[in-house]
Design a protein around this motif. Structure first.
Motif, PDB file in Angstrom:
ATOM      1  N   THR A 132       3.696   8.203   4.090  1.00 31.30           N
ATOM      2  CA  THR A 132       3.607   6.856   4.650  1.00 31.30           C
ATOM      3  C   THR A 132       4.947   6.457   5.264  1.00 31.30           C
ATOM      4  O   THR A 132       5.962   7.156   5.091  1.00 31.30           O
ATOM      5  N   ALA A 133       4.961   5.317   5.960  1.00 38.33           N
ATOM      6  CA  ALA A 133       6.201   4.847   6.580  1.00 38.33           C
ATOM      7  C   ALA A 133       7.292   4.636   5.537  1.00 38.33           C
ATOM      8  O   ALA A 133       8.450   5.047   5.725  1.00 38.33           O
ATOM      9  N   LEU A 134       6.947   3.996   4.424  1.00 40.80           N
ATOM     10  CA  LEU A 134       7.926   3.778   3.359  1.00 40.80           C
ATOM     11  C   LEU A 134       8.300   5.094   2.693  1.00 40.80           C
ATOM     12  O   LEU A 134       9.480   5.351   2.407  1.00 40.80           O
ATOM     13  N   GLY A 135       7.303   5.935   2.456  1.00 38.05           N
ATOM     14  CA  GLY A 135       7.565   7.215   1.821  1.00 38.05           C
ATOM     15  C   GLY A 135       8.505   8.094   2.631  1.00 38.05           C
ATOM     16  O   GLY A 135       9.394   8.758   2.083  1.00 38.05           O
ATOM     17  N   LEU A 136       8.316   8.118   3.940  1.00 37.77           N
ATOM     18  CA  LEU A 136       9.199   8.895   4.814  1.00 37.77           C
ATOM     19  C   LEU A 136      10.633   8.379   4.743  1.00 37.77           C
ATOM     20  O   LEU A 136      11.585   9.169   4.716  1.00 37.77           O
ATOM     21  N   SER A 153       0.827  -1.203   0.000  1.00 40.32           N
ATOM     22  CA  SER A 153       0.000   0.000   0.000  1.00 40.32           C
ATOM     23  C   SER A 153       0.864   1.256   0.000  1.00 40.32           C
ATOM     24  O   SER A 153       0.599   2.217  -0.752  1.00 40.32           O
ATOM     25  N   ASP A 154       1.907   1.244   0.846  1.00 40.28           N
ATOM     26  CA  ASP A 154       2.831   2.381   0.889  1.00 40.28           C
ATOM     27  C   ASP A 154       3.562   2.536  -0.444  1.00 40.28           C
ATOM     28  O   ASP A 154       3.781   3.658  -0.918  1.00 40.28           O
ATOM     29  N   TRP A 155       3.959   1.420  -1.037  1.00 41.94           N
ATOM     30  CA  TRP A 155       4.676   1.451  -2.309  1.00 41.94           C
ATOM     31  C   TRP A 155       3.792   2.035  -3.420  1.00 41.94           C
ATOM     32  O   TRP A 155       4.248   2.856  -4.212  1.00 41.94           O
TER      33      TRP A 155
END
Length: 430
Positions: A271-275, A258-260
């Motif tokens: 998002t966690a990945l985006g950050l 979802s973050d990807w």
């Protein structure tokens, strides 16, 4: 028996070291930063003992090599601040480095402990820690509805220190350091489930890598074992882990995808990945600006905040770049990143030498502790912190000190000037 005599018998220097070791190995997953207070307090007390001649400074080749690497890393950070004219601003950030610099002091004090006793304490205290970690994880995940954080207050940190406990128990079960394999094996299962409930994906990767390393190191033990029985036990454990962990794993994988999708399709860095991706982009850019000496600790934090504002239109800031070596490279340049890597390279080299030359089970157990520590911190540091967090720094130093001593150190008497130390076979020059 005289009560005072009994009291003194339980509080001899070597016995105090045993109690101290129990707390250091038990605390990280269950009591969190308590290990930082205990370890640093014990090291500070050791400074006074050494100063007044109550302890001997235990100097050997392996300890000196690790100490030199630690000092190089700390010097790189101070140099970066000096180059950037930020010594005053960074002074408060240098205080946590004391934990790492206590390495030779703690090593000298821990060296009065009998190696076999220390190895058994490490396994049994780690087993208790894994069971305590599971109890906390169940409460936090099932009743409170959050990712398991144990006593650490952070899921990744909790998973990291629990992973070390799990691998210590696995090494103890396979090496024969403790009598009976059932207790450490049960602790391995408990700790593994706790790590799954933490939802820390990077430690999910570190765990099997470290486990494979432990099995390979102890592969000779399987020559005389009932392989069918071992396979059945391992298979049953895997089924239990899979049954409990499958929902957690799928949930975390869904979050990752979802973050990807949000990052690639919408450019969403919230998002966690985006950050993390944002921090890596900011960090790489900052490293290119000052590749040799870095920006200093306070400078790197200011760049993080400014980068989020200028590049991503976000009001965010963190004290690290969610990659331990990138953080070191921004703070202290290439010098800092290489010095940080040297700590783990030197430690791993000490361990590899022992595994190559020694057949002593205690020394090989100590070397295994070093190897799993290096694997856990390096893999975990890819998306998190390597050093710079009090609990992680204290636990790293505990495992490096005890592992180095068990693997290639020498035992020294607790008191008495001019006493001859007991050399370690693997610690001699080849």
């Amino acid at each position: 028996m005289n009560p005072f005599t009994s009291f003194r018998r339980h509080f001899t220097p070597t016995q105090i070291n045993i109690y101290f070791s129990i707390v250091c190995f038990f605390s990280p997953p269950v009591l969190g930063s308590v290990v930082s207070f205990v370890f640093n307090g014990g090291a500070l007390w050791s400074v006074f003992l050494l100063a007044f001649g109550r302890r001997q400074l235990n100097i050997d080749r392996a300890m000196l090599a690790v100490t030199a690497a630690i000092c190089a890393y700390c010097a790189a950070l101070v140099l970066a601040s000096a180059v950037n004219g930020a010594l005053g601003a960074d002074l408060k950030y240098f205080l946590p480095l004391i934990t790492l610099l206590f390495f030779p002091i703690s090593y000298s004090t821990w060296s009065i402990t009998d190696k076999v006793s220390l190895a058994r304490v490490a396994v049994l205290a780690s087993a208790a820690a894994c069971c305590g970690a599971l109890a906390l994880a169940i409460v936090q995940y099932s009743w409170i509805g959050t990712r398991a954080e144990g006593g650490a207050g952070n899921a990744i940190v909790f998973a990291t220190v629990t992973c070390l406990g799990v691998m210590t128990c696995l090494a103890g079960a396979l090496s024969g350091i403790v009598k009976g394999w059932k207790l450490p094996a049960a602790a391995v299962l408990a700790g593994t489930i706790a790590i799954l409930l933490s939802g820390s994906r990077i430690i999910w990767l570190a765990l099997p890598i470290a486990a494979i390393a432990v099995v390979v190191i102890n592969r000779r033990r399987f020559a005389s074992a009932n392989l069918m029985r071992v396979a059945l036990i391992a298979g049953a454990a895997c089924l239990v882990i899979a049954a409990i962990g499958f929902p957690v794993i799928m949930d975390r994988i869904d979050f990752l995808f979802s973050d990807w999708n949000a990052l690639t399709s919408k450019g969403d860095h919230s998002t966690a990945l985006g950050l993390r991706v944002a921090m890596w982009e900011i960090g790489v850019g900052a490293f290119r600006e000052m590749p040799i000496f870095g920006h200093g600790i306070s400078g790197s934090r200011a760049l993080m905040k400014q980068g989020f504002h200028d590049q991503f239109g976000m009001d965010a800031g963190y004290n690290h770049y969610h990659n331990g070596f990138l953080t070191a490279a921004v703070q202290a340049g290439l010098l800092g990143a290489l010095a940080l890597a040297a700590i783990f390279i030197v430690a791993a080299r000490n361990a590899a030498r022992v595994l190559r030359l020694s057949a002593d089970p205690v020394e090989r157990f100590g070397a295994t502790m070093i190897i799993v520590t290096v694997i856990t911190y390096l893999v975990g540091g890819l998306t998190g912190i390597v050093v710079g967090q009090d609990l992680l720094d204290s636990t790293l130093t505990v495992f490096l000190v005890s592992g180095t001593y068990l693997a290639c150190g020498r035992t020294v008497p607790p008191t008495g000037k001019g006493a001859v130390a007991i050399p370690s076979t693997a610690g001699r020059e080849s």
